[in-house]
Write an enzyme that holds these catalytic residues in place. Structure first.
Site, PDB file in Angstrom:
ATOM      1  N   LEU A 113      65.956   7.341  63.380  1.00 58.02           N
ATOM      2  CA  LEU A 113      66.712   8.219  62.486  1.00 58.02           C
ATOM      3  C   LEU A 113      66.779   7.640  61.074  1.00 58.02           C
ATOM      4  CD1 LEU A 113      68.567  10.623  61.884  1.00 58.02           C
ATOM      5  CD2 LEU A 113      70.479   9.247  62.757  1.00 58.02           C
ATOM      6  N   ASP A 152      71.259  -8.231  58.803  1.00 59.38           N
ATOM      7  CA  ASP A 152      71.481  -8.455  60.233  1.00 59.38           C
ATOM      8  C   ASP A 152      72.964  -8.218  60.501  1.00 59.38           C
ATOM      9  OD1 ASP A 152      71.842  -9.322  62.818  1.00 59.38           O
ATOM     10  OD2 ASP A 152      70.743 -11.206  62.573  1.00 59.38           O
ATOM     11  N   ASN A 179      73.757   3.167  59.179  1.00 57.05           N
ATOM     12  CA  ASN A 179      72.957   3.751  60.257  1.00 57.05           C
ATOM     13  C   ASN A 179      72.607   2.742  61.344  1.00 57.05           C
ATOM     14  OD1 ASN A 179      70.817   5.697  61.433  1.00 57.05           O
ATOM     15  ND2 ASN A 179      69.601   3.903  60.838  1.00 57.05           N
ATOM     16  N   SER A 210      77.849   9.583  66.957  1.00 54.44           N
ATOM     17  CA  SER A 210      77.126  10.250  68.041  1.00 54.44           C
ATOM     18  C   SER A 210      77.932  11.436  68.559  1.00 54.44           C
ATOM     19  CB  SER A 210      76.890   9.250  69.180  1.00 54.44           C
ATOM     20  OG  SER A 210      76.476   9.909  70.360  1.00 54.44           O
ATOM     21  N   TYR A 256      78.015   2.465  74.685  1.00 58.07           N
ATOM     22  CA  TYR A 256      77.617   3.131  73.444  1.00 58.07           C
ATOM     23  C   TYR A 256      78.638   4.190  73.043  1.00 58.07           C
ATOM     24  CZ  TYR A 256      74.683   5.798  70.190  1.00 58.07           C
ATOM     25  OH  TYR A 256      74.191   6.448  69.087  1.00 58.07           O
ATOM     26  N   LYS A 292      80.929   4.121  69.609  1.00 60.93           N
ATOM     27  CA  LYS A 292      80.840   5.170  68.597  1.00 60.93           C
ATOM     28  C   LYS A 292      82.187   5.876  68.404  1.00 60.93           C
ATOM     29  CE  LYS A 292      76.544   4.896  67.184  1.00 60.93           C
ATOM     30  NZ  LYS A 292      76.207   4.553  65.787  1.00 60.93           N
ATOM     31  N   THR A 348      64.828   9.853  69.710  1.00 57.83           N
ATOM     32  CA  THR A 348      64.574   8.529  69.158  1.00 57.83           C
ATOM     33  C   THR A 348      64.468   7.522  70.300  1.00 57.83           C
ATOM     34  OG1 THR A 348      66.901   7.889  68.962  1.00 57.83           O
ATOM     35  CG2 THR A 348      65.945   9.161  67.146  1.00 57.83           C
TER      36      THR A 348
END
Length: 273
Positions: A17, A68, A95, A150, A189, A193, A224
């Site tokens: 993305l 990083d 991102n 997300s 995840y 998010k 992705t």
């Protein structure tokens, strides 16, 4: 060196993305200084080569910056570089992120290691970079701060199985223990998010009187490599092409959703909390 172009830093801009967002910005007639934040500079340079082949002429400039999200030293050096070179930052697109649920499910990480990696990359690292970048954003005449979230992060929608995608992520497994591992487990995840959404709300509150526009951008279900399931499989499940998400991010940079500052936004709606 000051620049008349808007200066944009996008983390994780060399792939997926992030790459599509860089491409969408690079292909416009508006000149930008687009800085691809990446852990491995050579990968960022490879991305730039590909972008220039796809779009031989552009008024924008492309460069890389080592970023990083798991290293405070890296983030401090990145902001020092931006300060010395440009003296300001007009747009920060947070991102960069990652999903480690598959690593847990397949035994390559312990539960604690995987959860810590997920939160450190998606939330903590993003918060550190944003904190360090605020002085540069406040020197912009039109500062914009974006967090890529997300659609799976919505707590409201976590109770719904109203369509195939919601059924896939929200259906409950059969009774008993241990549970059969889901092929697309997203617990770490999704949790991270959702935390990122609150982080966005906090920054919207903190910077409200400074004129900084802030969003969490929910780009949609995209094909992705984030989940490790493979783009083709995701397309079979209904995922959209990543360039659609990239164009959405570009549109927010260019002001189409200024009236929704402080919100979690999808292309055609406000995402429920």
């Amino acid at each position: 060196m000051a620049s008349d172009k808007k200066i944009i830093l996008i983390t994780g801009g060399n792939t997926g993305l992030g790459y599509e967002a860089v491409k969408a910005l690079y292909q416009t007639d508006i000149p930008y200084e687009i800085i691809i934040g990446c852990r491995t500079v050579s990968k960022g340079e490879t991305a730039i080569e590909a972008l220039k082949k796809e779009t031989p002429q552009s008024p924008s400039s492309l460069s890389t910056l080592p970023v990083d999200l798991n290293s405070d030293e890296s983030l401090e050096k990145a902001v020092e570089t931006l300060t010395a070179k440009y003296g300001r930052l007009d747009v920060l697109i947070n991102n960069g992120g990652g999903s480690f649920d598959t690593e847990i499910a397949e035994g390559r990480m312990s539960l604690r290691e995987g959860f810590n990696a997920t939160w450190d990359t998606n939330v903590t690292g993003t918060h550190v970079l944003t904190t360090l970048s605020v002085p540069l954003l406040l020197k912009s005449s039109d500062p914009r701060l974006m967090f890529i979230t997300s659609g799976t992060s919505s707590m409201t929608e976590s109770e719904s199985v109203a369509n195939a995608n919601l059924l896939r992520i929200n259906a409950s497994p059969a009774a008993g223990w241990p549970k059969e591992a889901f092929k697309l487990a997203l617990t770490g995840y999704r949790s991270a998010k959702t935390g990122l959404n609150m982080l966005m709300r906090e920054w919207a509150r903190i910077l409200k009187n400074d004129g900084v526009k802030v969003w969490a951008i929910s780009p949609g279900f995209l094909a992705t490599g984030l989940t490790g399931a493979g783009a083709d499989r995701l397309r079979q499940m209904g995922a959209l092409e990543p360039y659609i998400g990239g164009q959405f991010i570009r549109d927010v940079v260019q002001g189409t959703r200024d009236h929704d500052s402080g919100k979690i936004i999808r292309r055609n709606m406000i995402q429920p909390y």
